[in-house]
Design a protein around this motif. Sequence first.
Motif, PDB file in Angstrom:
ATOM      1  N   ARG A 165     -19.137   7.615  -5.582  1.00  0.00           N
ATOM      2  CA  ARG A 165     -18.898   6.355  -4.882  1.00  0.00           C
ATOM      3  C   ARG A 165     -17.407   6.050  -4.805  1.00  0.00           C
ATOM      4  NH1 ARG A 165     -22.597   1.611  -7.002  1.00  0.00           N
ATOM      5  NH2 ARG A 165     -22.861   2.871  -8.865  1.00  0.00           N
ATOM      6  N   ASP A 166     -17.029   5.348  -3.749  1.00  0.00           N
ATOM      7  CA  ASP A 166     -15.626   4.980  -3.565  1.00  0.00           C
ATOM      8  C   ASP A 166     -15.308   3.822  -4.505  1.00  0.00           C
ATOM      9  OD1 ASP A 166     -13.097   4.809  -2.677  1.00  0.00           O
ATOM     10  OD2 ASP A 166     -13.561   3.983  -0.703  1.00  0.00           O
ATOM     11  N   ARG A 167     -14.802   4.148  -5.684  1.00  0.00           N
ATOM     12  CA  ARG A 167     -14.518   3.141  -6.704  1.00  0.00           C
ATOM     13  C   ARG A 167     -13.043   2.791  -6.692  1.00  0.00           C
ATOM     14  NH1 ARG A 167     -17.352  -0.372  -8.430  1.00  0.00           N
ATOM     15  NH2 ARG A 167     -19.347   0.114  -9.323  1.00  0.00           N
ATOM     16  N   ARG A 168     -12.715   1.686  -6.078  1.00  0.00           N
ATOM     17  CA  ARG A 168     -11.330   1.234  -6.145  1.00  0.00           C
ATOM     18  C   ARG A 168     -11.336  -0.277  -6.263  1.00  0.00           C
ATOM     19  NH1 ARG A 168      -7.945   3.080  -1.757  1.00  0.00           N
ATOM     20  NH2 ARG A 168      -9.152   4.982  -1.715  1.00  0.00           N
ATOM     21  N   ILE A 169     -10.292  -0.796  -6.849  1.00  0.00           N
ATOM     22  CA  ILE A 169     -10.221  -2.230  -7.052  1.00  0.00           C
ATOM     23  C   ILE A 169      -9.910  -2.890  -5.720  1.00  0.00           C
ATOM     24  CG2 ILE A 169      -8.841  -4.026  -8.159  1.00  0.00           C
ATOM     25  CD1 ILE A 169      -8.664  -1.922 -10.517  1.00  0.00           C
ATOM     26  N   ARG A 170     -10.645  -3.939  -5.408  1.00  0.00           N
ATOM     27  CA  ARG A 170     -10.460  -4.556  -4.102  1.00  0.00           C
ATOM     28  C   ARG A 170      -9.134  -5.316  -4.052  1.00  0.00           C
ATOM     29  NH1 ARG A 170     -14.314  -9.947  -3.761  1.00  0.00           N
ATOM     30  NH2 ARG A 170     -12.569 -11.386  -3.894  1.00  0.00           N
ATOM     31  N   ARG A 171      -8.655  -5.485  -2.834  1.00  0.00           N
ATOM     32  CA  ARG A 171      -7.376  -6.150  -2.631  1.00  0.00           C
ATOM     33  C   ARG A 171      -7.544  -7.657  -2.360  1.00  0.00           C
ATOM     34  NH1 ARG A 171      -2.327  -4.519   1.308  1.00  0.00           N
ATOM     35  NH2 ARG A 171      -1.681  -6.633   1.721  1.00  0.00           N
ATOM     36  N   ALA A 172      -8.669  -8.017  -1.747  1.00  0.00           N
ATOM     37  CA  ALA A 172      -8.863  -9.425  -1.343  1.00  0.00           C
ATOM     38  C   ALA A 172      -8.762 -10.358  -2.549  1.00  0.00           C
ATOM     39  CB  ALA A 172     -10.219  -9.571  -0.666  1.00  0.00           C
ATOM     40  N   PRO A 173      -8.191 -11.557  -2.345  1.00  0.00           N
ATOM     41  CA  PRO A 173      -7.994 -12.480  -3.475  1.00  0.00           C
ATOM     42  C   PRO A 173      -9.306 -13.092  -3.950  1.00  0.00           C
ATOM     43  CG  PRO A 173      -7.447 -13.566  -1.420  1.00  0.00           C
ATOM     44  CD  PRO A 173      -7.772 -12.141  -1.064  1.00  0.00           C
ATOM     45  N   SER A 174      -9.296 -13.564  -5.167  1.00  0.00           N
ATOM     46  CA  SER A 174     -10.439 -14.328  -5.668  1.00  0.00           C
ATOM     47  C   SER A 174     -10.187 -15.797  -5.385  1.00  0.00           C
ATOM     48  CB  SER A 174     -10.602 -14.131  -7.173  1.00  0.00           C
ATOM     49  OG  SER A 174     -11.369 -12.989  -7.409  1.00  0.00           O
ATOM     50  N   GLU A 197       0.860  -1.182   0.000  1.00  0.00           N
ATOM     51  CA  GLU A 197       0.000   0.000   0.000  1.00  0.00           C
ATOM     52  C   GLU A 197       0.902   1.240   0.000  1.00  0.00           C
ATOM     53  OE1 GLU A 197      -3.200  -0.143  -0.277  1.00  0.00           O
ATOM     54  OE2 GLU A 197      -3.849  -2.031   0.635  1.00  0.00           O
ATOM     55  N   ASN A 205       1.531  -1.051 -11.045  1.00  0.00           N
ATOM     56  CA  ASN A 205       1.196  -1.986 -12.123  1.00  0.00           C
ATOM     57  C   ASN A 205       1.206  -3.447 -11.661  1.00  0.00           C
ATOM     58  OD1 ASN A 205       0.439  -2.177 -14.860  1.00  0.00           O
ATOM     59  ND2 ASN A 205       2.476  -2.963 -15.382  1.00  0.00           N
ATOM     60  N   VAL A 206       1.798  -3.687 -10.480  1.00  0.00           N
ATOM     61  CA  VAL A 206       1.812  -5.056  -9.955  1.00  0.00           C
ATOM     62  C   VAL A 206       0.570  -5.284  -9.092  1.00  0.00           C
ATOM     63  CG1 VAL A 206       3.137  -6.770  -8.654  1.00  0.00           C
ATOM     64  CG2 VAL A 206       4.333  -4.972  -9.923  1.00  0.00           C
ATOM     65  N   ASP A 220      -2.934  -3.842  -8.462  1.00  0.00           N
ATOM     66  CA  ASP A 220      -3.909  -2.920  -9.050  1.00  0.00           C
ATOM     67  C   ASP A 220      -4.689  -2.112  -8.011  1.00  0.00           C
ATOM     68  OD1 ASP A 220      -3.313  -3.481 -11.683  1.00  0.00           O
ATOM     69  OD2 ASP A 220      -4.755  -5.123 -11.831  1.00  0.00           O
ATOM     70  N   TRP A 221      -4.757  -2.625  -6.774  1.00  0.00           N
ATOM     71  CA  TRP A 221      -5.539  -1.916  -5.751  1.00  0.00           C
ATOM     72  C   TRP A 221      -4.777  -0.727  -5.172  1.00  0.00           C
ATOM     73  CZ3 TRP A 221      -3.429  -6.793  -4.908  1.00  0.00           C
ATOM     74  CH2 TRP A 221      -2.380  -6.848  -3.988  1.00  0.00           C
TER      75      TRP A 221
END
Lengths: 224, 291
Positions: free
Chosen positions: A209-218, A74, A135-136, A138-139
Motif C-alpha cells: 500500500r502507498d503509505r505516506r504521511i498526508r500533507r493536508a492540514p488537520s 516537495e 524533518n520540517v 513530514d510528508w
Amino acid sequence: MPSRTHTSPLPVVLCLLAMQLFCGALANAGALEVTLVDKAGKPVADAVVEIVSPVVPLPANVPLTASMDQIDKEFVNPLLLVVVGTRVSFPNKDNIHHHVYSFSEAKTFELPLWTGNNTKSVLLDKPGVVVVGCNVHDWMQGHIYVAATQRMAKSDARGKLLIPNLPAGGYAFRIWHARLKASDISKLHNVVIEDRGNTAYPATLELGRDRRIRRAPSGLARDY
Amino acid sequence: MRKQALLIVFFLAPALQAAPGAWEAGLAATVAYDDNLPRAVDAANDFGDLATDLEAQLERVTALQPGRWLRVGGSLQGKAHRDTRGLDHLGIGAQIGLTQKFGLGALAPRVSLQLESNRLQFRNVLRDGWLHRARLGIDRRTSLPWQFGGHVAREWRRGDGRRADVVNPAFGTAVFDQNNVELGAYAQYEFSGGARLRTSCRYRDGQTDSSARPGGVLRNVAQAITRDSAIGQGYVVYRVAVRTLGCAADVDLPLTDDTSMGLGVERLESNARAGVRYERNLLRLQITHRF
Ligand SMILES: [Cu+2]
C-alpha cells in the motif's frame, strides 16, 4: 612505391578501425525493454531496473554530480538515479526552511537547509537506496537509487523503461520499487539479449500500500 | 497582560521577519450544533442551536535551530448562531509558541508550549472579555498510521462585567471570571488514502457559566449570578464549579494537498457539587485550508 595520396595512412586506419568497432558494436548490441504492471494490470511508474550481471566498469565520463530540488514543500524529482561515487546536492528553492535527512544504510546524513544556503552536498559512496525525508515537512519523501553500474533505468508513466547498448548475451537484473517487498527486490531476473532490436521483458509487481504521511492540514477545532 | 502580549508581538514581528522563517496562514470554517447551548441542567431550560464559525490565522514560523521552531501569530475569529444571536461574537487573538522536535523524522516526538491571549466581543456585551490560555502538548507518531498525543492547558477568562445586573445580593456578578485546567489525550489512525480517524478525551476542572430561568438547582451551587439577556428573556446565568469529561470522535479527510474536511462528535458530561450535572453533545463539520 609512391603513395597515391598525400594523407598519412595512420589516421585513416584508425578511423576505419573506429567505424568498424562502432558499427560492430551497434550490429551486436540490443536493448532491454521492461514493461511493468501491478496486479491490477496498471502500469507501474518509478520502478528501477539495474543490470547486476555481467558487471562492467563505470565509464570515465559518467556524471558524478546530481541534485534533488525542493519546490513548494516537495522534492521535485522524488526518484533520482545515480551511480556510486556521485555527490548529490539539495537546492532549497523554497523561501522557507527544509531539513533533509536520511536514516538509510546506504547513507545516513542530515542537512538543515536554510534558504539560499544550497552549497552542501552528500557523497553517495555505497550502492543501495537512500530514503530522503524532511524533518520540517513530514510528508516530503524522496528516494535516491545508488547503482553500482550505469546500466539502469526507471520506468515512465506507461510502466516502460529501456536499457540500450547491451551486447548480445545473457544478463541478470533486479527490479526495485519503493512499495516492493524486500524479497521481491532481491530476486534476480534473467534475460537473453538479442543482437539487435529490443528484447521485451514484461513483469507483474506485487506492490504494497502507498503509505505516506498526508500533507493536508488537520482542523483547528476550538470551543470557547 | 493584554498590553504586554500586544507589545511582544509588535516588537518581535520585525525581528522575526529578518530571521530565517516563513509565514503560514490558515482558514477554518466550521458549522457546529450544540444540543445544550445554555449548559442547562434540566430539560425545561436547555435548547440546541447551530453556529457558523470562521477563523483565520497568520503565523510567522521561525526555525531557531534544527528541530526547534518559534511561532508568533495572530488570529481573527467570528461566530454566528442561527437563533441565539446574543452569543454571536468576534475574537481577535495573539499567540506565541515554541515547538521542539526530539530527533529526526516523522516518528520523532514533539513537545509544544503555546501561550495565547484572545479578546472576545459579543453582540450582547454581557460576555465580553479576555481569554488567556497556556498549553503544553506532546505528539508522538509511533508508526506511519498511528499517532498519540496529550496536553495540559490552563485557561483564564476575565469578563469586563458590563451590563451585569445583580439578581441576588448574596452573590457577586463576575460570572465570566473563570479559571480552568484541562488534561487531554488522543489516539489517531491515518489510512493510506490520508483519511484520519481520531478519538480523544479531555478532562476539565474549573468553572463554567450555566444559564437557566430562576428557581432551579443551579442557585445552590452558584459562585456568581447575573441576568442573562444574551441567552433569552428571563434567563439568569450562574458561574458554577464543574468537572467535565468530554470524549470525541473525528474523521478528517484531505480534499487537496492543503485543504481538509473534518466531521466530529463530542459528548461532554459536567458535574458540579450536590449532584448538579448537565450534558452537552456537539456535532461539527469543518473545512480547513492552509495557504
Ligand atoms: Cu521541508
